[in-house]
Design a protein around this motif. Sequence first.
Motif, PDB file in Angstrom:
ATOM      1  N   THR A 192       0.831  -1.197   0.000  1.00 43.94           N
ATOM      2  CA  THR A 192       0.000   0.000   0.000  1.00 43.94           C
ATOM      3  C   THR A 192       0.868   1.251   0.000  1.00 43.94           C
ATOM      4  OG1 THR A 192      -1.720  -1.199   1.218  1.00 43.94           O
ATOM      5  CG2 THR A 192      -1.870   1.199   1.200  1.00 43.94           C
TER       6      THR A 192
ATOM      7  N   SER B 208      -3.819   5.666  -5.965  1.00 44.72           N
ATOM      8  CA  SER B 208      -2.611   4.956  -6.356  1.00 44.72           C
ATOM      9  C   SER B 208      -1.815   5.769  -7.377  1.00 44.72           C
ATOM     10  CB  SER B 208      -2.984   3.599  -6.960  1.00 44.72           C
ATOM     11  OG  SER B 208      -3.797   3.792  -8.114  1.00 44.72           O
TER      12      SER B 208
ATOM     13  N   GLY C 276      -8.930   6.090  -4.737  1.00 43.84           N
ATOM     14  CA  GLY C 276      -9.019   6.817  -3.488  1.00 43.84           C
ATOM     15  C   GLY C 276     -10.090   7.888  -3.531  1.00 43.84           C
TER      16      GLY C 276
ATOM     17  N   GLN D  33      -4.617  -1.203  -4.280  1.00 46.14           N
ATOM     18  CA  GLN D  33      -3.307  -0.874  -4.830  1.00 46.14           C
ATOM     19  C   GLN D  33      -3.424  -0.171  -6.180  1.00 46.14           C
ATOM     20  OE1 GLN D  33      -1.146  -1.323  -2.668  1.00 46.14           O
ATOM     21  NE2 GLN D  33      -1.979  -2.934  -1.379  1.00 46.14           N
TER      22      GLN D  33
ATOM     23  N   ARG E 176      -5.914   6.290  -0.119  1.00 45.65           N
ATOM     24  CA  ARG E 176      -5.249   7.286  -0.954  1.00 45.65           C
ATOM     25  C   ARG E 176      -5.218   6.803  -2.406  1.00 45.65           C
ATOM     26  NH1 ARG E 176      -3.744  12.361   0.698  1.00 45.65           N
ATOM     27  NH2 ARG E 176      -1.930  12.198  -0.660  1.00 45.65           N
TER      28      ARG E 176
ATOM     29  N   ASN F 203       2.471   1.761  -3.488  1.00 43.61           N
ATOM     30  CA  ASN F 203       1.561   2.144  -4.561  1.00 43.61           C
ATOM     31  C   ASN F 203       0.857   3.470  -4.323  1.00 43.61           C
ATOM     32  OD1 ASN F 203       1.145  -0.069  -6.772  1.00 43.61           O
ATOM     33  ND2 ASN F 203       1.385  -1.195  -4.861  1.00 43.61           N
ATOM     34  N   THR F 204       0.721   3.880  -3.059  1.00 44.08           N
ATOM     35  CA  THR F 204      -0.068   5.082  -2.776  1.00 44.08           C
ATOM     36  C   THR F 204       0.702   6.150  -2.007  1.00 44.08           C
ATOM     37  OG1 THR F 204      -0.964   4.312  -0.649  1.00 44.08           O
ATOM     38  CG2 THR F 204      -2.121   3.616  -2.645  1.00 44.08           C
TER      39      THR F 204
END
Length: 380
Positions: A162, A175, A216, A212, A173, A165-166
């Motif tokens: 996570t 990605s 968001g 992922q 959130r 990716n974010t």
Amino acid sequence: MQDISRLSSLLSRRTFLRGSSLGLGNIAFSSLLARDGFAHGATDSINRGARPDLPHHPPRIKRVIFLCMAGGPSHLETFDEKPELARLDGQPMPESYTAGQPIAQLQGKELKCQGPLTKFGRYGQSGQTISDFLPYHQKMADDLCVIRSMVTEQINHDPAHTFMNTGTAISGRPSMGSWINYGLGSESSNLPGFVVLTSVGGRNPQPIASRQWGSGFLPSQFQGVEFNSTGDPVHYVSNPAGVDRNHQNALIRTIRKLDSQRNELVDNPEIAARINAYEMAFRMQASVPELTDLSGESQATLDLYGIGRKPTDDFGRQCLLARRMAEQGVRYIQVNYADNGNNPRWDQHSKIHLHETHARATDQPVAGLLADLKARGLLE
């Protein structure tokens, strides 16, 4: 005066008809040119979905292919040589390395150093450090940039993914792919701007959740669209029995009309995203089967990626699909590694010998993708 008025009326009508017909034709022709990237200023017109005020400067990067080998070979067995670790192989772990560090599931246990399972060498004019697990990468050493300064405080798989990716371990959130899709839009009219290739096999499914590639707090139209490695590339992209393309098109038009009427009342961006998703799905019904059909690729290309033989076939196909998507204008392509279904993909706490297995499955496809992109001018 009546004759002059009548003549003026005729002239105006003829001028309107001539101008409007040619004008509409020009608009349609310009649209087709822009779609295929030939029109002047086409870059702006084909960035579908991007905010009109973004980007604030001309982007140098045209696309991103992100290869995420979840539980693939460790950095300690690929690019990150540790001579001191090799010297301490089999000895108790020095306390100075572990003091104050969170050690998942190993608290209170005797820890011993594990040296590298293979040898390292220097390759290319750059002298890149690459292990013997990656003979194909060794040949393209000067085409690689290895970043050794990236770290995370997340020691468990899912939060670490996570974070990667974010940018945060906290869910919710957008990605990386969503941000890029949001800022630059898509160059393709028939494919999403953000595509994710996944597959599942082996002892455990991948430690990767859909967040992922989620959007968001951004509108959902910017989230990644997942493609499958087996069966239909995209769920429900094929029409059910008894429904042809004309019927499906009529249904999409009706749904669009209903959603548009609703959006006039509530002005909800998610309704606009839903309309866009329905229309994109309809266009994908024609574009996706052609995209995923590899029968037109030469045998030399298939051999380059290791397609048609184990253990490289599965990941090789995904990497080749990534190249085909890049050619079609997909802005962000995320490829998640899957093994051949017989070996665990990750959590190799007591089976680190499997690093070599995963290296063999990914080394040639990754090198083949890079060589193919370079040969086709897609790295420029």
